[in-house]
Design a protein around this motif. Structure first.
Motif, PDB file in Angstrom:
ATOM      1  N   MET A   1     134.187  80.038  -0.500  1.00 41.95           N
ATOM      2  CA  MET A   1     134.397  78.985   0.457  1.00 41.95           C
ATOM      3  C   MET A   1     135.030  77.762  -0.200  1.00 41.95           C
ATOM      4  SD  MET A   1     134.008  78.451   3.564  1.00 41.95           S
ATOM      5  CE  MET A   1     133.419  77.527   4.895  1.00 41.95           C
ATOM      6  N   THR A   2     134.550  77.393  -1.407  1.00 40.11           N
ATOM      7  CA  THR A   2     135.117  76.250  -2.106  1.00 40.11           C
ATOM      8  C   THR A   2     136.529  76.560  -2.603  1.00 40.11           C
ATOM      9  OG1 THR A   2     133.290  76.827  -3.598  1.00 40.11           O
ATOM     10  CG2 THR A   2     133.650  74.536  -3.157  1.00 40.11           C
ATOM     11  N   LYS A   3     136.793  77.793  -2.999  1.00 38.62           N
ATOM     12  CA  LYS A   3     138.139  78.155  -3.434  1.00 38.62           C
ATOM     13  C   LYS A   3     139.122  78.021  -2.270  1.00 38.62           C
ATOM     14  CE  LYS A   3     136.983  81.302  -7.178  1.00 38.62           C
ATOM     15  NZ  LYS A   3     137.140  82.641  -7.730  1.00 38.62           N
ATOM     16  N   LEU A   4     138.683  78.399  -1.083  1.00 42.29           N
ATOM     17  CA  LEU A   4     139.541  78.293   0.100  1.00 42.29           C
ATOM     18  C   LEU A   4     139.841  76.824   0.418  1.00 42.29           C
ATOM     19  CD1 LEU A   4     140.973  79.659   2.467  1.00 42.29           C
ATOM     20  CD2 LEU A   4     138.837  79.526   3.727  1.00 42.29           C
ATOM     21  N   LYS A   5     138.818  75.982   0.312  1.00 41.39           N
ATOM     22  CA  LYS A   5     139.028  74.550   0.547  1.00 41.39           C
ATOM     23  C   LYS A   5     139.995  73.957  -0.471  1.00 41.39           C
ATOM     24  CE  LYS A   5     134.624  73.448   2.748  1.00 41.39           C
ATOM     25  NZ  LYS A   5     133.390  72.698   2.667  1.00 41.39           N
ATOM     26  N   LEU A   6     139.846  74.354  -1.738  1.00 38.96           N
ATOM     27  CA  LEU A   6     140.738  73.853  -2.774  1.00 38.96           C
ATOM     28  C   LEU A   6     142.180  74.303  -2.525  1.00 38.96           C
ATOM     29  CD1 LEU A   6     138.587  74.247  -6.013  1.00 38.96           C
ATOM     30  CD2 LEU A   6     139.328  72.133  -4.926  1.00 38.96           C
ATOM     31  N   LYS A   7     142.366  75.534  -2.078  1.00 35.13           N
ATOM     32  CA  LYS A   7     143.706  76.025  -1.785  1.00 35.13           C
ATOM     33  C   LYS A   7     144.328  75.246  -0.627  1.00 35.13           C
ATOM     34  CE  LYS A   7     143.129  80.743  -3.467  1.00 35.13           C
ATOM     35  NZ  LYS A   7     143.057  82.165  -3.123  1.00 35.13           N
TER      36      LYS A   7
END
Length: 166
Positions: A1-7
Motif C-alpha cells: 500500500m505504501t509502495k503504491l502511494k509512493l509511486k
C-alpha cells in the motif's frame, strides 16, 4: 500500500520538475510607439481605450452626472450629501474635490489621451492593413468623441485636445 502511494506521488511530482526547467521571462514594463504601429498593437490600443468606458458607464457616477438635476430625477433624502448635484451650485465643477466630479474629469481625459495616442500611431503605421487601420482609427475617433460628449454634457465647454500628450 505504501509502495503504491509512493509511486502515485512520484508520478504526480514529475510534471512539477519539468515546469521548473525554464523560468526566463521577458519583463515588459512599457511599450514604445512602434508597438502601436503593428496589428496587435493597434488592437491593444483600442482595447485599452474601450476599457476606460467602465470608469463611467455602469457606475453610480453615471447616474449622478447624467440624471440627477433633470426631470427624470426627484431630489430626495438620498441626495442630502450631494445636493449640489441637483441644485447646480458652484460645487458642481471639474475642480470640486468631491467624487464624482474630479474622477470623471481625470478619467475622461485619460481616455481621450489613449484615443489620441491610438489615432496618432495607427494612422502613421505602414504595417497595418488599410482596412484594419480604417476600422481602428474610426473606433478611436468615436471613443474620443463619446468622452468629449460626456464632458460637454456635464461641464459645458471643455478643452479640446487632439494630440497625445508626451
Amino acid at each position: 500500500m505504501t509502495k503504491l502511494k509512493l509511486k502515485v506521488l512520484g508520478l504526480a511530482a514529475l510534471p512539477a520538475l519539468a515546469a521548473c526547467a525554464d523560468l526566463d521571462e521577458t519583463v515588459v514594463t512599457g511599450v514604445t510607439g512602434t508597438f502601436f504601429e503593428t496589428p496587435a498593437g493597434a488592437d491593444a490600443a483600442i482595447t485599452a481605450t474601450y476599457s476606460r468606458l467602465r470608469d463611467f458607464y455602469g457606475q453610480e457616477r453615471e447616474v449622478l452626472l447624467t440624471q440627477v438635476g433633470t426631470d427624470t430625477w426627484t431630489k430626495g433624502g438620498e441626495l442630502a450629501g450631494n445636493s449640489y448635484l441637483n441644485d447646480y451650485t458652484s460645487q458642481l465643477s471639474p475642480s470640486a474635490p468631491e467624487e464624482p466630479n474630479q474622477n470623471n474629469w481625470f478619467n475622461s481625459y485619460q481616455a481621450i489621451n489613449e484615443a489620441n495616442t491610438a489615432i496618432a500611431f495607427i494612422e502613421n503605421s505602414t504595417g497595418i492593413p488599410a482596412a484594419q487601420k480604417a476600422v481602428r482609427v474610426g473606433e478611436a475617433r468615436f471613443l474620443r468623441a463619446l468622452f468629449y460628449h460626456n464632458l460637454v454634457r456635464t461641464y459645458g465647454a471643455v478643452h479640446l485636445t487632439l494630440e497625445p500628450s508626451q
